[in-house]
Design an enzyme around this catalytic site. Sequence first.
Site, short mmCIF file in Angstrom:
data_model
loop_
_atom_site.label_atom_id
_atom_site.label_comp_id
_atom_site.label_asym_id
_atom_site.label_seq_id
_atom_site.Cartn_x
_atom_site.Cartn_y
_atom_site.Cartn_z
N LEU A 135 -32.34 96.95 -57.38
CA LEU A 135 -32.73 97.61 -58.63
C LEU A 135 -32.62 99.13 -58.51
CD1 LEU A 135 -35.94 95.53 -59.35
CD2 LEU A 135 -33.75 95.32 -60.54
N ASP A 146 -33.65 93.50 -52.86
CA ASP A 146 -34.55 94.59 -52.51
C ASP A 146 -35.50 94.26 -51.37
OD1 ASP A 146 -34.09 96.80 -54.57
OD2 ASP A 146 -34.33 95.05 -55.87
N GLU A 168 -42.13 97.64 -47.54
CA GLU A 168 -43.36 98.38 -47.83
C GLU A 168 -43.99 97.94 -49.15
OE1 GLU A 168 -44.65 103.04 -48.05
OE2 GLU A 168 -42.93 102.43 -49.26
N ASP A 169 -43.18 97.52 -50.10
CA ASP A 169 -43.71 97.19 -51.42
C ASP A 169 -44.48 95.89 -51.46
OD1 ASP A 169 -42.76 99.48 -52.76
OD2 ASP A 169 -40.76 98.60 -52.91
N ARG A 218 -38.69 90.73 -57.82
CA ARG A 218 -39.17 90.92 -56.46
C ARG A 218 -40.40 90.07 -56.12
NH1 ARG A 218 -39.32 96.89 -54.33
NH2 ARG A 218 -39.20 95.63 -52.43
N ARG A 243 -44.12 100.66 -61.89
CA ARG A 243 -44.27 99.40 -61.14
C ARG A 243 -45.73 99.00 -60.91
NH1 ARG A 243 -39.45 98.32 -58.18
NH2 ARG A 243 -37.73 98.74 -59.62
N HIS A 272 -41.84 105.38 -57.30
CA HIS A 272 -43.15 105.15 -56.70
C HIS A 272 -43.82 106.47 -56.35
CE1 HIS A 272 -41.29 101.16 -55.27
NE2 HIS A 272 -42.25 100.82 -56.12
N CYS A 323 -40.11 103.24 -47.12
CA CYS A 323 -39.90 101.93 -47.76
C CYS A 323 -39.50 100.84 -46.78
CB CYS A 323 -38.79 102.02 -48.81
SG CYS A 323 -38.99 103.26 -50.08
#
Length: 264
Positions: free
Chosen positions: A21, A64, A69-70, A89, A134, A164, A249
């Site tokens: 993305l 992704d 980290e997300d 995701r 997000r 972010h 990330c």
Amino acid sequence: MNEANVRALVRQPSPRLAEGLVTHLDRRPVDVRLAERQWHGYLDAVQAAGWGIVEVPAAADHPDGVFVEDTVVMFGDTAVITRPGADQRAGETAGTRAALQELGYRVLSMPAGTLDGGDVLKVGERVYVGRGGRTDAAGLAGFRSLVEPLGHTVIGVPTSKVLHLKSAVTALPDGSIVGYPPLVDDPSFFPHFRPMPEEAGSHVVDLGDGQLLIAASAPRSGAVLAELGYRPVAVDISEFEKLEGCVTCLSVRLRSTPGTAIRG
């Protein structure tokens, strides 16, 4: 800082990485093979600092997924599994949960809303959370309900110019905040804000012993950090930067060592 027991949680790039993305950037071609070499260079850098490597199971169908980290925010031996703000995701968190449970970490789940780990910046007992594309209000509230009983204060931060919060700011070991002012909604919001001359200079990972991981695309920022007495460790992550990725990330720092599944 003793980094002897620190590990980096990572996930290898998907063959579909080029489909990742993009929100604030124009899409550019991504060289997946080059990205794989850069990812291994990233691992080499953190291992050279004495960190171990823990790999989350590969997720070939999640472009992704390398931006691990997300999917989780760590607080010592407690892992808060996130609820990603992009529907594509959502499936990435299962592998992270399984890896951390296998290692023996206490795992908590977000009760509602959406929140990406890239929106969470921990500075001592303060936890800044970007409220933007997000991460929504319900996610911020749910995250606060889990984290404040752990002894942390959660502070919401408007984030509208980048993907972010940690795309705009990160923290140095002394607790000061570094950021690229054009991409920070309100630099005065942060105490001890230090402007950096490049966007990529906003992103650092504390490797311990005065070493700071930074993107090779921010040489002037690296010079600023060196003048502050730190030792910049530059890594080339150009292919990930095309997808709004940065050095933070690509890994999650694990402290406490309830398990032994370490590579390297």
